[in-house]
Motif scaffolding. Sequence first.
Motif, mmCIF file in Angstrom:
data_model
loop_
_atom_site.group_PDB
_atom_site.id
_atom_site.type_symbol
_atom_site.label_atom_id
_atom_site.label_comp_id
_atom_site.label_asym_id
_atom_site.label_seq_id
_atom_site.Cartn_x
_atom_site.Cartn_y
_atom_site.Cartn_z
ATOM 1 N N GLU A 267 0.959 -1.374 0.350
ATOM 2 C CA GLU A 267 0.053 -0.478 0.020
ATOM 3 C C GLU A 267 0.686 1.387 -0.067
ATOM 4 O OE1 GLU A 267 -3.951 1.289 -0.377
ATOM 5 O OE2 GLU A 267 -3.274 -0.706 0.285
ATOM 6 N N ALA A 268 1.465 1.484 0.695
ATOM 7 C CA ALA A 268 3.042 2.181 0.975
ATOM 8 C C ALA A 268 3.762 3.363 -1.127
ATOM 9 C CB ALA A 268 3.901 2.069 1.740
ATOM 10 N N PHE A 269 3.539 1.520 -1.719
ATOM 11 C CA PHE A 269 3.995 2.630 -2.897
ATOM 12 C C PHE A 269 3.051 2.999 -4.186
ATOM 13 C CE2 PHE A 269 7.176 -0.708 -1.132
ATOM 14 C CZ PHE A 269 8.672 0.155 -1.329
ATOM 15 N N GLY A 270 2.091 2.431 -3.377
ATOM 16 C CA GLY A 270 0.692 3.205 -4.763
ATOM 17 C C GLY A 270 0.764 2.213 -5.603
ATOM 18 N N SER A 271 0.344 2.910 -6.614
ATOM 19 C CA SER A 271 -0.316 2.696 -8.311
ATOM 20 C C SER A 271 1.285 1.902 -8.864
ATOM 21 C CB SER A 271 -0.836 3.662 -8.988
ATOM 22 O OG SER A 271 -0.134 5.210 -9.172
ATOM 23 N N ILE B 257 -1.458 -18.370 -4.571
ATOM 24 C CA ILE B 257 -2.255 -19.062 -3.614
ATOM 25 C C ILE B 257 -3.116 -19.574 -3.614
ATOM 26 C CG2 ILE B 257 -1.981 -16.601 -2.310
ATOM 27 C CD1 ILE B 257 -5.438 -15.881 -2.422
ATOM 28 N N GLY B 258 -2.664 -20.959 -4.968
ATOM 29 C CA GLY B 258 -3.653 -22.192 -4.542
ATOM 30 C C GLY B 258 -4.360 -22.031 -4.788
ATOM 31 N N ASP B 259 -5.701 -22.877 -4.197
ATOM 32 C CA ASP B 259 -7.199 -22.131 -4.177
ATOM 33 C C ASP B 259 -8.013 -21.899 -3.775
ATOM 34 O OD1 ASP B 259 -6.023 -24.552 -6.924
ATOM 35 O OD2 ASP B 259 -6.737 -26.806 -5.115
ATOM 36 N N VAL B 260 -7.422 -21.281 -3.031
ATOM 37 C CA VAL B 260 -7.429 -20.304 -2.866
ATOM 38 C C VAL B 260 -8.900 -19.277 -2.855
ATOM 39 C CG1 VAL B 260 -7.543 -18.787 -0.610
ATOM 40 C CG2 VAL B 260 -6.140 -20.257 -0.489
ATOM 41 N N GLN B 261 -9.631 -19.661 -2.962
ATOM 42 C CA GLN B 261 -10.561 -18.298 -3.280
ATOM 43 C C GLN B 261 -10.794 -16.993 -3.317
ATOM 44 O OE1 GLN B 261 -13.654 -19.866 -4.671
ATOM 45 N NE2 GLN B 261 -14.048 -17.963 -6.281
ATOM 46 N N THR B 262 -10.448 -16.563 -4.261
ATOM 47 C CA THR B 262 -10.164 -14.349 -4.301
ATOM 48 C C THR B 262 -11.652 -14.212 -4.371
ATOM 49 O OG1 THR B 262 -9.062 -15.198 -6.935
ATOM 50 C CG2 THR B 262 -7.845 -15.336 -5.249
ATOM 51 N N SER B 263 -11.062 -13.222 -4.675
ATOM 52 C CA SER B 263 -12.303 -11.655 -4.809
ATOM 53 C C SER B 263 -10.977 -10.222 -5.889
ATOM 54 C CB SER B 263 -13.018 -11.560 -3.773
ATOM 55 O OG SER B 263 -12.001 -10.477 -3.198
ATOM 56 N N VAL B 264 -12.490 -9.621 -5.621
ATOM 57 C CA VAL B 264 -11.948 -8.155 -6.581
ATOM 58 C C VAL B 264 -11.004 -7.097 -5.264
ATOM 59 C CG1 VAL B 264 -12.270 -6.150 -7.759
ATOM 60 C CG2 VAL B 264 -13.432 -8.040 -8.350
ATOM 61 N N CYS B 265 -10.071 -6.878 -5.839
ATOM 62 C CA CYS B 265 -9.844 -6.273 -4.849
ATOM 63 C C CYS B 265 -9.630 -4.934 -4.654
ATOM 64 C CB CYS B 265 -7.493 -6.267 -4.679
ATOM 65 S SG CYS B 265 -7.518 -8.212 -4.410
ATOM 66 N N ASP B 266 -9.910 -3.658 -3.814
ATOM 67 C CA ASP B 266 -9.817 -2.002 -3.783
ATOM 68 C C ASP B 266 -9.031 -2.513 -3.103
ATOM 69 O OD1 ASP B 266 -10.902 0.473 -4.463
ATOM 70 O OD2 ASP B 266 -12.631 0.145 -2.606
ATOM 71 N N LYS B 267 -7.863 -2.228 -4.238
ATOM 72 C CA LYS B 267 -6.682 -1.031 -3.362
ATOM 73 C C LYS B 267 -5.520 0.274 -4.531
ATOM 74 C CE LYS B 267 -5.911 -4.711 -0.609
ATOM 75 N NZ LYS B 267 -6.307 -4.679 0.767
ATOM 76 N N THR B 268 -4.963 0.662 -3.867
ATOM 77 C CA THR B 268 -3.602 2.134 -4.547
ATOM 78 C C THR B 268 -3.310 0.812 -5.902
ATOM 79 O OG1 THR B 268 -3.295 1.901 -2.699
ATOM 80 C CG2 THR B 268 -4.070 3.177 -2.875
ATOM 81 N N PHE B 269 -3.279 0.100 -5.560
ATOM 82 C CA PHE B 269 -1.970 -0.979 -6.327
ATOM 83 C C PHE B 269 -2.765 -1.760 -7.072
ATOM 84 C CE2 PHE B 269 -2.149 -2.623 -1.897
ATOM 85 C CZ PHE B 269 -2.162 -3.798 -2.226
ATOM 86 N N SER B 270 -2.258 -3.186 -7.938
ATOM 87 C CA SER B 270 -2.838 -3.614 -8.700
ATOM 88 C C SER B 270 -2.620 -4.990 -8.109
ATOM 89 C CB SER B 270 -2.830 -3.856 -10.477
ATOM 90 O OG SER B 270 -0.982 -3.345 -10.654
ATOM 91 N N VAL B 271 -3.416 -6.039 -8.598
ATOM 92 C CA VAL B 271 -2.792 -7.500 -7.643
ATOM 93 C C VAL B 271 -3.646 -8.414 -8.901
ATOM 94 C CG1 VAL B 271 -3.366 -9.078 -5.750
ATOM 95 C CG2 VAL B 271 -3.608 -6.595 -5.805
ATOM 96 N N ARG C 203 5.128 3.883 11.437
ATOM 97 C CA ARG C 203 4.438 4.256 10.239
ATOM 98 C C ARG C 203 5.741 4.983 9.332
ATOM 99 N NH1 ARG C 203 -0.676 5.751 12.697
ATOM 100 N NH2 ARG C 203 -2.114 3.756 12.251
ATOM 101 N N ALA C 204 6.142 5.969 9.851
ATOM 102 C CA ALA C 204 7.745 6.506 9.248
ATOM 103 C C ALA C 204 8.286 5.155 8.601
ATOM 104 C CB ALA C 204 8.457 7.379 10.462
ATOM 105 N N MET C 205 8.526 4.363 9.021
ATOM 106 C CA MET C 205 9.995 3.020 8.901
ATOM 107 C C MET C 205 9.353 3.023 7.781
ATOM 108 S SD MET C 205 9.554 0.412 12.027
ATOM 109 C CE MET C 205 10.881 0.458 13.855
ATOM 110 N N ILE C 206 8.425 2.887 6.833
ATOM 111 C CA ILE C 206 8.290 2.125 5.199
ATOM 112 C C ILE C 206 9.238 3.922 4.481
ATOM 113 C CG2 ILE C 206 5.893 2.869 5.159
ATOM 114 C CD1 ILE C 206 6.741 0.074 3.361
ATOM 115 N N GLU C 207 8.597 4.994 4.775
ATOM 116 C CA GLU C 207 9.066 5.839 4.493
ATOM 117 C C GLU C 207 10.899 6.022 4.278
ATOM 118 O OE1 GLU C 207 7.149 7.407 2.449
ATOM 119 O OE2 GLU C 207 5.685 6.473 2.460
#
Length: 350
Positions: free
Chosen positions: A26-30, A38-52, A338-342
């Motif tokens: 999330e810290a790297f945004g778009s 992740i194998g057979d784990v059921q996935t869903s559409v992600c609402d993120k600032t980055f793409s998955v 939170r400053a650690m990622i920056e």
Amino acid sequence: MKFLTITIDYLPMPGGVARYIDTFCEAFGSSMHVVADIGDVQTSVCDKTFSVEYRQFMQQKWPRWMGAVHELAKRDVDLIFTHHVLPLGIACLMNKRRTNTEYVVVLHGMDFDLATRNMWKRWITRQVLREARAVVTNTHALAQRVERFVHVEPLVVHPQPYVQAAKSISSNTFSIVSVGRLVERKGIQRVLNALTLIPHLHDQLHYSILGGDGPFKQELERMIIDLGMEDLVTLTVDPTDEQIQYAYKTSQLFVLPTVTTALDREGFGIVYHEAAQFGIPSIASNIPGVDEAVINGQTGILVNSDQELIDAMTTLFHNEELRKTLGDNAREHVRTSRAMIEDLKQNLGL
């Protein structure tokens, strides 16, 4: 710049690593793109600032990570992140030697333990870490171990809360909460046993357990019945984020005295920081890594024994002023972390 995270552990899989990866990206945004197998784990559409992108890139036959090598070869990116020193670190290393694309390895604790358990793994792990543009660890304690192992100084980025903070709700009942997968090492059974030794407080408190389904679920259910705590304890299996958030909002104390085993241990504990967002102090085990999530005497209390656990629970039940001081400090501790990622992005020149 374009960044890629390649992973075999990601949402909606349960656990702290999947959530750490999500908040990290999330810290790297778009600029960030996640490729997750992740194998057979059921996935869903992600609402993120980055793409998955969910896709199966691991091979069925050995070496399974060779599929990740082929996947990386197709990607035109400036920097790759992996949270799996083995096996995906090997794929990143091979890709770098073929394409000169640099990579960053993020370590979480148990993954490093597993990657250093025999001579072959230690050798290849050293190669992966030495050729990485940077090595990141989730705690200073782990950073020290890695530096001794490979003579590379890691950067530290503490896990960030996944559940969002919200205004607390006051209650006449003293509410204790534990959040974590229903496995033995989370130490929830220790809390149940501790409660049996403070029966004079039962009519004034309630204990909520929220956890992803795990092999210890039936044992915990049995304990609650055998100890006669059906009215005192609520167990919620596979809770939603909204249920977890509500539990934090209505609680005064977070307790998770984890247990270290030969096969698993707590690396940090995102849930301690999640509780801290709500101004809730924590009681936790005094072990490396966890002692960075909970600062003893400042944001909570660290315990070394079952008796210390009982004493800490009793003290914080009776001392509202101490709870508030620890809770306020805990909220500030999360804010500053939170400053650690920056700092990481600055160190990488991003």
